[in-house]
Design a protein around this motif. Structure first.
Motif, PDB file in Angstrom:
ATOM      1  N   CYS A 297      -0.884  11.245   9.685  1.00 50.07           N
ATOM      2  CA  CYS A 297      -1.284  12.557  10.177  1.00 50.07           C
ATOM      3  C   CYS A 297      -0.547  12.761  11.487  1.00 50.07           C
TER       4      CYS A 297
ATOM      5  N   THR B  32      -9.166   1.687  -0.069  1.00 52.05           N
ATOM      6  CA  THR B  32      -8.553   2.064   1.202  1.00 52.05           C
ATOM      7  C   THR B  32      -8.496   0.812   2.062  1.00 52.05           C
TER       8      THR B  32
ATOM      9  N   CYS C 281       0.826  -1.211   0.000  1.00 48.62           N
ATOM     10  CA  CYS C 281       0.000   0.000   0.000  1.00 48.62           C
ATOM     11  C   CYS C 281       0.854   1.253   0.000  1.00 48.62           C
TER      12      CYS C 281
ATOM     13  N   ILE D 238      -3.437   6.293   7.006  1.00 52.06           N
ATOM     14  CA  ILE D 238      -4.250   5.688   5.961  1.00 52.06           C
ATOM     15  C   ILE D 238      -3.321   4.870   5.081  1.00 52.06           C
TER      16      ILE D 238
ATOM     17  N   LEU E 102       1.147   4.593   2.121  1.00 57.27           N
ATOM     18  CA  LEU E 102       0.759   5.007   3.477  1.00 57.27           C
ATOM     19  C   LEU E 102       1.057   6.483   3.695  1.00 57.27           C
TER      20      LEU E 102
ATOM     21  N   HIS F  78      -6.692   0.519   5.118  1.00 57.87           N
ATOM     22  CA  HIS F  78      -6.685   0.830   6.545  1.00 57.87           C
ATOM     23  C   HIS F  78      -6.844   2.334   6.730  1.00 57.87           C
ATOM     24  N   LEU F  79      -7.618   2.708   7.729  1.00 51.89           N
ATOM     25  CA  LEU F  79      -7.770   4.098   8.131  1.00 51.89           C
ATOM     26  C   LEU F  79      -8.001   4.096   9.634  1.00 51.89           C
ATOM     27  N   TYR F  80      -7.012   4.515  10.385  1.00 54.71           N
ATOM     28  CA  TYR F  80      -7.079   4.471  11.848  1.00 54.71           C
ATOM     29  C   TYR F  80      -6.576   5.782  12.439  1.00 54.71           C
TER      30      TYR F  80
ATOM     31  N   PHE G 277      -3.588   2.717   1.399  1.00 53.06           N
ATOM     32  CA  PHE G 277      -4.456   2.472   0.255  1.00 53.06           C
ATOM     33  C   PHE G 277      -3.656   1.965  -0.935  1.00 53.06           C
TER      34      PHE G 277
END
Length: 82
Positions: free
Chosen positions: A54, A71, A49, A64, A51, A73-75, A66
């Motif tokens: 933030c 997508t 992916c 994130i 990555l 993973h978004l944690y 993707f």
């Protein structure tokens, strides 16, 4: 700030993955050790992916992951959600 993740971020990303899942879904059993989460991020997610992280004051608050169509993973850390 949002920036592209580096391999040096894998430990923080793995920790966010575990912390966020435990907070959001406490009913799920803990199936993996922190080291296994780290290995998964470093050896699977990072290779398959793109990555981004933030961060605020150089502390990673979320990520994130993707690929071209999805997508994966978004944690976010629980205290930064909503």
């Amino acid at each position: 700030n949002i920036r592209k993740a580096t391999m040096d971020d894998c430990r923080s990303i793995a920790s966010i993955l575990k912390t966020s899942r435990e907070e959001a879904m406490p009913y799920l059993p803990a199936l993996h050790t922190p080291q296994e989460d780290f290995d998964f991020i470093q050896n699977v997610v990072f290779k398959e992916c793109t990555l981004y992280v933030c961060e605020d004051d150089n502390k990673i608050l979320g990520f994130i992951a993707f690929n071209d169509t999805w997508t994966e993973h978004l944690y976010l850390l629980p205290n930064h959600q909503r």
